[in-house]
Design a protein around this motif. Structure first.
Motif, mmCIF file in Angstrom:
data_model
loop_
_atom_site.group_PDB
_atom_site.id
_atom_site.type_symbol
_atom_site.label_atom_id
_atom_site.label_comp_id
_atom_site.label_asym_id
_atom_site.label_seq_id
_atom_site.Cartn_x
_atom_site.Cartn_y
_atom_site.Cartn_z
ATOM 1 N N ARG A 1 -9.443 -6.238 -1.958
ATOM 2 C CA ARG A 1 -9.873 -5.388 -3.072
ATOM 3 C C ARG A 1 -10.185 -3.974 -2.599
ATOM 4 O O ARG A 1 -9.868 -2.989 -3.281
ATOM 5 N N LYS A 2 -10.766 -3.858 -1.415
ATOM 6 C CA LYS A 2 -11.091 -2.541 -0.881
ATOM 7 C C LYS A 2 -9.828 -1.797 -0.453
ATOM 8 O O LYS A 2 -9.709 -0.588 -0.666
ATOM 9 N N VAL A 3 -8.884 -2.516 0.140
ATOM 10 C CA VAL A 3 -7.619 -1.893 0.537
ATOM 11 C C VAL A 3 -6.901 -1.331 -0.691
ATOM 12 O O VAL A 3 -6.378 -0.213 -0.671
ATOM 13 N N ILE A 4 -6.911 -2.093 -1.779
ATOM 14 C CA ILE A 4 -6.282 -1.634 -3.019
ATOM 15 C C ILE A 4 -6.957 -0.360 -3.516
ATOM 16 O O ILE A 4 -6.284 0.598 -3.916
ATOM 17 N N ALA A 5 -8.289 -0.333 -3.488
ATOM 18 C CA ALA A 5 -9.024 0.851 -3.950
ATOM 19 C C ALA A 5 -8.676 2.070 -3.100
ATOM 20 O O ALA A 5 -8.526 3.186 -3.626
ATOM 21 N N ILE A 6 -8.546 1.886 -1.788
ATOM 22 C CA ILE A 6 -8.210 2.996 -0.895
ATOM 23 C C ILE A 6 -6.805 3.520 -1.199
ATOM 24 O O ILE A 6 -6.589 4.734 -1.304
ATOM 25 N N LEU A 7 -5.852 2.606 -1.349
ATOM 26 C CA LEU A 7 -4.469 3.015 -1.617
ATOM 27 C C LEU A 7 -4.351 3.698 -2.977
ATOM 28 O O LEU A 7 -3.704 4.744 -3.111
ATOM 29 N N GLU A 8 -4.969 3.123 -3.993
ATOM 30 C CA GLU A 8 -4.901 3.729 -5.323
ATOM 31 C C GLU A 8 -5.574 5.097 -5.328
ATOM 32 O O GLU A 8 -5.087 6.031 -5.976
ATOM 33 N N GLY A 9 -6.681 5.216 -4.601
ATOM 34 C CA GLY A 9 -7.358 6.504 -4.512
ATOM 35 C C GLY A 9 -6.507 7.542 -3.812
ATOM 36 O O GLY A 9 -6.407 8.685 -4.246
ATOM 37 N N PRO B 1 0.302 -5.791 3.366
ATOM 38 C CA PRO B 1 1.292 -6.839 3.121
ATOM 39 C C PRO B 1 2.303 -6.455 2.045
ATOM 40 O O PRO B 1 2.000 -5.691 1.132
ATOM 41 N N ARG B 2 3.509 -6.993 2.150
ATOM 42 C CA ARG B 2 4.590 -6.670 1.228
ATOM 43 C C ARG B 2 4.227 -6.949 -0.231
ATOM 44 O O ARG B 2 4.545 -6.128 -1.109
ATOM 45 N N PRO B 3 3.577 -8.074 -0.555
ATOM 46 C CA PRO B 3 3.224 -8.308 -1.962
ATOM 47 C C PRO B 3 2.341 -7.204 -2.551
ATOM 48 O O PRO B 3 2.487 -6.846 -3.721
ATOM 49 N N LEU B 4 1.451 -6.658 -1.739
ATOM 50 C CA LEU B 4 0.593 -5.582 -2.223
ATOM 51 C C LEU B 4 1.398 -4.294 -2.414
ATOM 52 O O LEU B 4 1.209 -3.575 -3.404
#
Length: 210
Positions: free
Chosen positions: A127-135, A158-161
């Motif tokens: 969840r934190k990785v997603i927030a960093i990438l989206e930011g 990871p590829r799915p993300l």
């Protein structure tokens, strides 16, 4: 104690207090810094750096011709952030968690061409990785990219993300001169697939059937 020795001690202390938030026990070396910044120049525009630590990548960015005033340094550690402010007074240093990057206001006239990440993504919750990438990609211009290094054998995202966020990872290179050896990946947006547009409706031949 020399500046580099003091940086090493500071880095080691930070790693001891928060090993999951600091990527390594020592600052990154010159070879990795060169690889991380190899695609960046004065034409890149504003560069956001995540987790700059003691400023090793920051120095490499300046050597590439990026103006100090074009740097936005996002650092979670209070002691690191204080040192960065002193070393790079023309840069904008922000002490905060990179997961809140979307909340950072970059001047409307600033064109963010690159984000450099020194964050240990592999040790972070998804969840934190997603927030960093989206930011990061909320600030990057369309052709901009995020550069991430890893000590692992493959891309830390990871590829799915990547698929979920419409991103792709490109291997830039690996350096064995760094301790430990590290690899760098460029994370960028995927190009949208071309849409087929019919200019006219094809006519079916009239065979006399009713």
């Amino acid at each position: 104690m020399t500046g580099k020795a003091a940086d090493a001690v500071l880095f080691f202390r930070a790693w001891l207090s928060a090993p999951l938030q600091v990527a390594s026990v020592t600052p990154s070396g010159r070879a990795l810094s060169s690889l991380m910044t190899s695609e960046i120049s004065a034409d890149t525009g504003t560069v956001i750096e995540l987790g700059p630590g003691t400023g090793v990548f920051t120095e490499a960015l300046l050597d590439r011709g990026v103006a100090e005033s074009d740097l936005v340094l996002v650092e979670y550690g209070m002691e690191f952030a204080a040192k960065l402010s002193l070393r790079f007074p023309a840069a904008r240093t922000i002490q905060m968690d990179a997961a809140h990057l979307r909340k950072v206001t970059v001047l409307p006239s600033a064109s963010v061409g690159a984000v450099l990440s020194g964050l240990p993504l592999l040790s972070m919750p998804m969840r934190k990785v997603i927030a960093i990438l989206e930011g990061a990609f909320s600030h990057l211009r369309q052709e901009g990219a995020l550069y991430q290094f890893t000590y692992g054998p493959r891309c830390p995202i990871p590829r799915p993300l990547l698929d979920r966020l419409g991103l792709k990872a490109t291997f830039i290179g690996r350096t064995f001169a760094n301790i430990p050896p590290a690899a760098v990946y460029r994370i960028s947006r995927r190009k949208p697939r071309p849409q087929h547009v019919w200019t006219s409706v094809p006519q079916m031949p009239d065979n006399g059937a009713t």
